[in-house]
Design an enzyme around this catalytic site. Structure first.
Site, PDB file in Angstrom:
ATOM      1  N   ASP A  29       0.837  -1.355   0.052  1.00 42.88           N
ATOM      2  CA  ASP A  29      -0.011  -0.226   0.140  1.00 42.88           C
ATOM      3  C   ASP A  29       0.854   1.111   0.112  1.00 42.88           C
ATOM      4  O   ASP A  29       1.585   1.283   0.944  1.00 42.88           O
ATOM      5  CB  ASP A  29      -0.827   0.131   1.424  1.00 42.88           C
ATOM      6  CG  ASP A  29      -2.102   1.001   1.108  1.00 42.88           C
ATOM      7  OD1 ASP A  29      -1.876   1.824   0.201  1.00 42.88           O
ATOM      8  OD2 ASP A  29      -2.715   0.928   2.040  1.00 42.88           O
ATOM      9  N   ASP A 123      -3.003   2.440  -6.028  1.00 42.41           N
ATOM     10  CA  ASP A 123      -1.899   2.523  -5.109  1.00 42.41           C
ATOM     11  C   ASP A 123      -1.845   1.108  -3.845  1.00 42.41           C
ATOM     12  O   ASP A 123      -1.216   1.182  -2.964  1.00 42.41           O
ATOM     13  CB  ASP A 123      -2.055   3.702  -4.203  1.00 42.41           C
ATOM     14  CG  ASP A 123      -3.369   3.969  -3.098  1.00 42.41           C
ATOM     15  OD1 ASP A 123      -4.514   3.255  -3.706  1.00 42.41           O
ATOM     16  OD2 ASP A 123      -3.508   4.567  -2.454  1.00 42.41           O
ATOM     17  N   GLU A 124      -2.616   0.181  -4.410  1.00 45.04           N
ATOM     18  CA  GLU A 124      -2.311  -1.115  -3.362  1.00 45.04           C
ATOM     19  C   GLU A 124      -2.714  -2.366  -4.287  1.00 45.04           C
ATOM     20  O   GLU A 124      -3.431  -2.335  -5.238  1.00 45.04           O
ATOM     21  CB  GLU A 124      -3.387  -0.773  -2.269  1.00 45.04           C
ATOM     22  CG  GLU A 124      -4.821  -1.003  -2.410  1.00 45.04           C
ATOM     23  CD  GLU A 124      -5.634  -0.828  -1.426  1.00 45.04           C
ATOM     24  OE1 GLU A 124      -5.263  -1.873  -0.600  1.00 45.04           O
ATOM     25  OE2 GLU A 124      -6.701  -0.108  -1.035  1.00 45.04           O
TER      26      GLU A 124
END
Length: 421
Positions: A29, A123-124
């Protein structure tokens, strides 16, 4: 930061990683991703409270730096409240193009480690690194390698949770933020989970949390001791069993790579309610341009176009139309969305929000294309692809339809202000 993220005390894990035997699942993350990307171009803002989101009266926070979070600012918060909590914060507009480019580079790092990458957002992602052990070492070493490469190649930081299940790995990455690495040993999962609040469990929303609190269940450990039959009676068979399994660290889901997009859309909340059809049409055009560009970037085309229309009283309607053939062209998306709006009976009704979405997606290169007799050799498809090339080099606002250029000169353009509710 979500409600569940606020339940934990973040921070990097001190000392060496714990035993990672049997822990092949990583959850990676990025830390305050939108803010981190913006700070690459604005290094002078490092160490200051920075908020990314819509700046208008109805704008919301898309991301907040950790300095801003100390004042209580978090994502999805109305920007007006964020400014009250942290008046010294620097507010930056959303710039999706920049985030997409950095995200693509980060995911290339992931895929250089293992093909088993399941993206959850820009983003993860989850990674299954079982097959990479012989080449790259133990899971904790692979997690550190990813952190080093993301920092060295992209100039941003990430936090990584290492565990034997997806659920526990995601909790671990949240617990070690920012810029941390946390391994939850396979034989230590129960000890890790049971002190946590029940809201940490996937599937526990505010209403379910209220029910559990009424039953005197505030921690995962307390919930784990309740008989399954009791949980199913109070919560329903499916949710009761789901929470019972998670409370004991049982999560059989595998990392599933290449999950196809089900739909691609964009929406906008106006600063003030709008009842001018021309303003609505211009907004539909802007959103269609954005959706078309995202479709082409993803390599998809879709057959169903829908519009979302939210009135001043928050009543929301959607209208959809399935096309004869899939499209990734903004012109086709706009014409369809405009016709749906005009047929909705809301042309003189005050609207708070409009949205455009394309569904029923599939690979664009496999989509059938019916050529019209009067279609020029070089038409809309070539023009929009040329616009993509210009946007990739100079930014999304470098070229746009004349109607939107005219709108910008009138002072009501909202490029980069998607962080709204």
């Amino acid at each position: 930061m979500s409600r569940k993220q606020q339940l934990h005390r973040p921070g990097p894990q001190p000392g060496p990683p714990a035993d990672d035997t049997g822990c092949a699942i990583l959850h990676v993350d990025m830390d305050a991703f939108f803010v981190s990307v913006e700070l690459l171009e604005r290094p002078e803002l490092r160490g200051r409270p920075v908020v990314v989101g819509g700046a208008g009266p109805r704008g919301v926070v898309s991301a907040a730096s950790y300095e801003a979070r100390r004042f209580g600012v978090h994502s999805a918060m109305p920007m007006t409240r964020a400014r009250r909590l942290c008046p010294q914060a620097v507010v930056l507009p959303v710039s999706h193009g920049k985030y997409g480019r950095v995200s693509a580079a980060v995911f290339e790092i992931f895929r250089s480690i293992t093909p088993l990458v399941e993206g959850l957002s820009l983003d993860e992602a989850f990674l299954d690194v079982a097959g990479a052990r012989r080449r790259l070492g133990r899971p904790a070493a692979i997690a550190q390698l990813i952190r080093d490469q993301v920092r060295d190649q992209q100039g941003i930081t990430c936090s990584v949770g290492v565990a034997n299940t997806k659920f526990v790995a995601k909790l671990a990455s949240t617990r070690c933020k920012p810029d941390g690495l946390l391994v939850v040993p396979a034989d230590g999962v129960v000890d890790f989970l049971h002190p946590l609040p029940v809201a940490s469990l996937w599937g526990v929303g505010e209403r379910t949390e209220q029910t559990l609190t009424r039953l005197g269940l505030r921690t995962v450990g307390q919930l784990a001791q309740v008989p399954l039959a009791t949980l199913q009676r109070e919560l329903g068979n499916a949710l009761g069993r789901h929470l019972h399994e998670l409370a004991w660290g049982r999560d059989p889901r595998e990392v599933v790579p290449h999950t196809p997009d089900k739909s691609i859309g964009a929406e906008e909340t106006f600063d003030t309610d709008v009842d001018d059809p021309e303003v609505i049409r211009r907004e539909l055009l802007r959103l269609a341009e954005k959706v078309g560009a995202r479709l082409r970037e993803s390599g998809n085309a879709g057959r169903t176009v829908s519009v979302k229309l939210r009135m001043a009283d928050f009543k929301t309607i959607t209208r959809a139309r399935t096309l004869a053939e899939p499209t990734d062209l903004a012109r086709v998306i706009y014409v369809t969305a405009r016709e749906l709006y005009e047929a909705s009976g809301l042309e003189r009704v005050r609207l708070r929000l409009v949205g455009v979405r394309v569904e029923n997606l599939g690979p664009a290169d496999e989509a059938p294309r019916q050529l019209a007799f009067d279609e020029p050799d070089n038409g809309w498809r070539e023009a929009e692809r040329a616009m993509d090339q210009v946007a990739h080099r100079f930014g999304r606002g470098a070229v746009r339809p004349a109607a939107l250029v005219r709108r910008a000169t009138e002072g009501d353009a909202r490029d980069g202000r998607d962080g709204r509710q």
